[in-house]
Design an enzyme around this catalytic site. Structure first.
Site, mmCIF file in Angstrom:
data_model
loop_
_atom_site.group_PDB
_atom_site.id
_atom_site.type_symbol
_atom_site.label_atom_id
_atom_site.label_comp_id
_atom_site.label_asym_id
_atom_site.label_seq_id
_atom_site.Cartn_x
_atom_site.Cartn_y
_atom_site.Cartn_z
ATOM 1 N N ASP A 188 -12.293 6.768 3.780
ATOM 2 C CA ASP A 188 -11.086 6.500 4.580
ATOM 3 C C ASP A 188 -10.671 5.025 4.478
ATOM 4 O O ASP A 188 -9.589 4.655 4.918
ATOM 5 C CB ASP A 188 -11.340 6.891 6.045
ATOM 6 C CG ASP A 188 -10.056 7.056 6.836
ATOM 7 O OD1 ASP A 188 -8.976 7.072 6.211
ATOM 8 O OD2 ASP A 188 -10.135 7.169 8.071
ATOM 9 N N ARG A 207 -7.666 -0.465 0.839
ATOM 10 C CA ARG A 207 -8.147 -1.709 0.200
ATOM 11 C C ARG A 207 -8.495 -1.465 -1.261
ATOM 12 O O ARG A 207 -8.432 -2.383 -2.078
ATOM 13 C CB ARG A 207 -9.323 -2.277 1.010
ATOM 14 C CG ARG A 207 -10.562 -1.445 1.009
ATOM 15 C CD ARG A 207 -11.513 -1.804 2.144
ATOM 16 N NE ARG A 207 -11.050 -1.300 3.430
ATOM 17 C CZ ARG A 207 -11.674 -1.496 4.579
ATOM 18 N NH1 ARG A 207 -12.796 -2.200 4.618
ATOM 19 N NH2 ARG A 207 -11.194 -1.004 5.698
ATOM 20 N N ASP A 213 -2.774 10.078 4.042
ATOM 21 C CA ASP A 213 -4.178 9.683 4.130
ATOM 22 C C ASP A 213 -4.946 10.663 5.017
ATOM 23 O O ASP A 213 -4.854 10.604 6.247
ATOM 24 C CB ASP A 213 -4.266 8.254 4.698
ATOM 25 C CG ASP A 213 -5.695 7.744 4.771
ATOM 26 O OD1 ASP A 213 -6.591 8.380 4.179
ATOM 27 O OD2 ASP A 213 -5.902 6.683 5.403
ATOM 28 N N LYS A 271 -10.618 12.157 8.631
ATOM 29 C CA LYS A 271 -10.140 11.679 9.929
ATOM 30 C C LYS A 271 -10.244 12.805 10.948
ATOM 31 O O LYS A 271 -10.110 13.973 10.586
ATOM 32 C CB LYS A 271 -8.663 11.263 9.812
ATOM 33 C CG LYS A 271 -8.438 9.980 9.052
ATOM 34 C CD LYS A 271 -6.959 9.634 9.011
ATOM 35 C CE LYS A 271 -6.727 8.347 8.246
ATOM 36 N NZ LYS A 271 -7.320 7.165 8.891
ATOM 37 N N GLU A 330 -9.532 3.565 2.020
ATOM 38 C CA GLU A 330 -8.966 3.746 0.673
ATOM 39 C C GLU A 330 -7.867 2.731 0.355
ATOM 40 O O GLU A 330 -7.620 2.426 -0.813
ATOM 41 C CB GLU A 330 -8.407 5.172 0.523
ATOM 42 C CG GLU A 330 -6.966 5.408 1.034
ATOM 43 C CD GLU A 330 -6.769 5.134 2.520
ATOM 44 O OE1 GLU A 330 -7.759 5.169 3.262
ATOM 45 O OE2 GLU A 330 -5.628 4.874 2.937
ATOM 46 N N LYS A 338 0.851 -1.202 0.000
ATOM 47 C CA LYS A 338 0.000 0.000 0.000
ATOM 48 C C LYS A 338 0.882 1.246 0.000
ATOM 49 O O LYS A 338 1.679 1.448 0.915
ATOM 50 C CB LYS A 338 -0.915 -0.011 1.242
ATOM 51 C CG LYS A 338 -1.706 1.283 1.458
ATOM 52 C CD LYS A 338 -2.648 1.174 2.662
ATOM 53 C CE LYS A 338 -3.296 2.523 2.992
ATOM 54 N NZ LYS A 338 -4.171 2.480 4.177
ATOM 55 N N ASP A 391 1.460 6.128 5.765
ATOM 56 C CA ASP A 391 0.482 5.202 5.183
ATOM 57 C C ASP A 391 0.997 4.516 3.912
ATOM 58 O O ASP A 391 0.251 3.808 3.231
ATOM 59 C CB ASP A 391 -0.834 5.947 4.908
ATOM 60 C CG ASP A 391 -2.051 5.057 5.061
ATOM 61 O OD1 ASP A 391 -1.911 3.976 5.678
ATOM 62 O OD2 ASP A 391 -3.122 5.420 4.556
HETATM 63 N N1 BES Z 1 -4.440 4.356 6.958
HETATM 64 C C1 BES Z 1 -5.551 3.984 7.734
HETATM 65 C C2 BES Z 1 -5.228 2.934 8.788
HETATM 66 C C3 BES Z 1 -4.284 3.342 9.878
HETATM 67 C C4 BES Z 1 -4.781 3.801 11.074
HETATM 68 C C5 BES Z 1 -2.927 3.196 9.719
HETATM 69 C C6 BES Z 1 -3.897 4.152 12.083
HETATM 70 C C7 BES Z 1 -2.050 3.534 10.727
HETATM 71 C C8 BES Z 1 -2.540 4.018 11.910
HETATM 72 C C9 BES Z 1 -6.668 3.414 6.839
HETATM 73 O O1 BES Z 1 -6.718 3.905 5.560
HETATM 74 C C10 BES Z 1 -7.951 3.758 7.511
HETATM 75 O O2 BES Z 1 -8.237 4.918 7.633
HETATM 76 N N2 BES Z 1 -8.701 2.753 7.937
HETATM 77 C C11 BES Z 1 -9.937 2.959 8.596
HETATM 78 C C12 BES Z 1 -10.899 1.935 8.085
HETATM 79 C C13 BES Z 1 -12.321 2.238 8.425
HETATM 80 C C14 BES Z 1 -12.783 3.431 7.649
HETATM 81 C C15 BES Z 1 -13.189 1.058 8.108
HETATM 82 C C16 BES Z 1 -9.734 2.779 10.091
HETATM 83 O O3 BES Z 1 -8.892 1.986 10.491
HETATM 84 O O4 BES Z 1 -10.395 3.454 10.866
HETATM 85 ZN ZN ZN Z 2 -4.874 4.589 4.785
HETATM 86 ZN ZN ZN Z 3 -7.838 5.676 5.372
#
Ligand code: BES
Ligand code: ZN
Ligand code: ZN
Length: 501
Positions: free
Chosen positions: A347, A351, A270, A277, A349, A265, A288
């Site tokens: 968010d 996947r 992000d 966020k 994104e 990834k 990220d």
């Molecule tokens: N990049 C984030 C995941 C992340 C969170 C990485 C904290 C490192 C530290 C990812 O893109 C994300 O935002 N995931 C969301 C998924 C949700 C929207 C289902 C999450 O983890 O909240």
């Molecule tokens: Zn992310």
């Molecule tokens: Zn994200």
């Protein structure tokens, strides 16, 4: 940096000598015994008095006060011989080297044979040493007017061993290569988003390709549009930075068969997009692209060590931004595989980017897939900051990745994928899939979603959201990017056996 010597000449000048000390006998033996004799039994006395400890991870610096040309003896406690692991050697040497580095000593020696055990031979120990020295001296150059980079650096490490010197040298080469690949990944993760865009990441890959004779293919936005990479393009829509699909190919076999696909990834920042966020959650999102960094770091190791394997590295890269053009919840997009996706959360994104990355790796002939991604906050809740989450559709491949992670000392722990998870990911009134079925166990949904694109190809997913960065210094490195999974991926490639019975 490393020089291998057979015999330690006790009259030789050395700034410091690192000696391993096991909790095994009151009487000192071997080369440590010789040092003890030269020092009129002082080492034994210090041990008896408790001023010198063989306890695991203890470091005792002894100044020889002019009694020998070797200025300092640095004893590192190894604990019980039968309990010492490869990881244990790495950590304790890392700790010793950090203290040597802090003391501004620029050259030192190591008595390698004081570290070997029945289970850890000279090759293992020199590998651990090469890695530990490379990793523990890493620092990221900051942007302060007065730079943090020390003027002094460790320039020479003499390794004394009576074992086969070719073997010792080989271990050092392998260990340094693993360490350097990890350090590169750390630097990529530590670079701020304004200094590492998708284009910068692609340029890094091009440089790697030139150095290690990889075949490189960098797809730009127009090429992606032609191919129909609608998932990665959707994430990029809100950005002024062009997206890149980065591909590196390393051919270590005569024919392009049994190809390992490594997919990382590469979200260079992000924001969350319109599902933005919270302000505390945005800080740190420069990391990220930790999965991309792990894959590029592993490719560096592969380029240096040239295993007899075929590897295709694929990195879908963009940032996830907001603008009038950005994708938004309720949008329906079409991925490269043809599957349609209802966007419920912008968010989620990673996947989406990986969906196209995984499909494109298959287009390039990948017969097995390992994806690495800072994918979910959920994995941090589940497993914390020391353990990488793993998911799979293939037991045999998972076993191979697990074995590699053991060897590398990087813990992974498997989360399940059930038919219920698949059903939730497939639930949408308007599309084949949705990108965010809910917050309950959401690390699993993220992996399950990627699995929909791996389809029948054996696949392992590694969620490094918790392990790609750390907030505190540790034996083998500083706070910031850790380079997690570089060593596991490189080890996996080295050990990989296609169609293992
Ligand atoms: N990049 C984030 C995941 C992340 C969170 C990485 C904290 C490192 C530290 C990812 O893109 C994300 O935002 N995931 C969301 C998924 C949700 C929207 C289902 C999450 O983890 O909240
Ligand atoms: Zn992310
Ligand atoms: Zn994200």
């Amino acid at each position: 940096m490393f020089i291998v010597e057979n015999e330690l000449d006790f009259s030789q000048k050395e700034e410091a000598i690192v000696v391993g000390l096991f909790e095994r006998s009151k009487k000192l033996d071997g080369i440590v015994g010789e040092l003890d004799t030269i020092l009129d039994g002082e080492i034994t006395k210090l041990l008896v008095d408790g001023d010198l400890s063989a306890k695991k991870k203890s470091i005792s610096k002894i100044h020889t006060l002019g009694r020998m040309n070797i200025k300092r003896l640095i004893f590192v406690g190894l604990g019980k011989e039968d309990e010492l692991t490869f990881e244990g050697i790495r950590e304790v040497i890392g700790k010793a080297v950090k203290s040597i580095h802090t003391a501004k000593i620029e050259s030192f020696a190591v008595l390698l044979d004081t570290f070997t055990t029945e289970n850890l031979d000279a090759l293992d120990c020199s590998h651990a040493l090469g890695e530990a020295v490379t990793l523990s001296t890493y620092s990221f150059a900051d942007y302060k007017q007065k730079s943090n980079i020390p003027e002094h650096a460790i320039a020479k490490v003499t390794v004394y061993s009576q074992e086969d010197s070719e073997e010792v040298e080989a271990g050092l080469v392998v260990g340094s290569a693993y360490g350097q690949g990890t350090n590169t990944a750390r630097t990529l993760v530590n670079l701020p988003g304004n200094m590492l865009t998708a284009t910068d990441l692609a340029n890094h890959a091009i440089e790697l390709a030139k150095k290690y004779e990889f075949e490189a293919e960098i797809l730009d936005k127009e090429e992606m549009e032609k191919l129909g990479m609608g998932a990665l393009l959707a994430v990029n829509k809100g950005s002024v930075e062009p997206p890149k699909m980065i591909v590196l190919k390393y051919q270590g076999k005569d024919t392009w068969e049994d190809v390992i696909g490594l997919v990382g990834k590469g979200i260079t920042f992000d924001t969350g997009g319109y599902s933005i966020k919270p302000k505390d959650g945005i800080v740190g999102m420069k990391a990220d692209m930790g999965g991309a960094a792990a894959v590029l770091g592993a490719m560096e190791v592969i380029g240096k060590l040239r295993p007899e394997q075929n590897v295709v590295a694929v990195i879908p890269s963009t940032d996830n931004m907001i603008s009038g053009d950005a994708f938004k919840p309720d949008d329906v997009i079409t991925a490269l595989s043809g599957k349609t996706i209802e966007i419920l959360n912008t968010d989620a994104e990673g996947r989406l980017a990986l969906a196209d990355g995984v499909t494109y790796a298959k287009h390039h002939g990948a017969s097995v897939l390992v994806d690495v991604a800072t994918l979910t906050g959920g994995v941090i809740v589940a497993l914390g900051h020391d353990i990488t989450g793993a998911m799979t559709n293939n037991e045999e491949l998972f076993e191979q990745v697990l074995e590699a992670s053991y060897e590398a000392g990087e813990m992974i722990w498997r989360l399940p994928i059930t038919e219920k998870h698949k059903a939730r990911v497939r639930k949408s009134r308007v599309a084949d899939l949705n990108n965010s079925p809910g917050r309950d166990g959401h690390a699993i949904f993220a992996g399950t979603f990627i699995g929909e694109f791996a389809e029948d190809t054996p696949w392992v997913h590694l969620d490094i959201a918790g392990t790609a960065t750390t907030t505190s210094d540790y034996e083998l490195g500083p706070a910031g990017g850790t380079g997690a999974m570089v060593r596991t991926l490189a080890t996996f490639v080295e050990l990989y056996q296609a169609n293992k019975e």
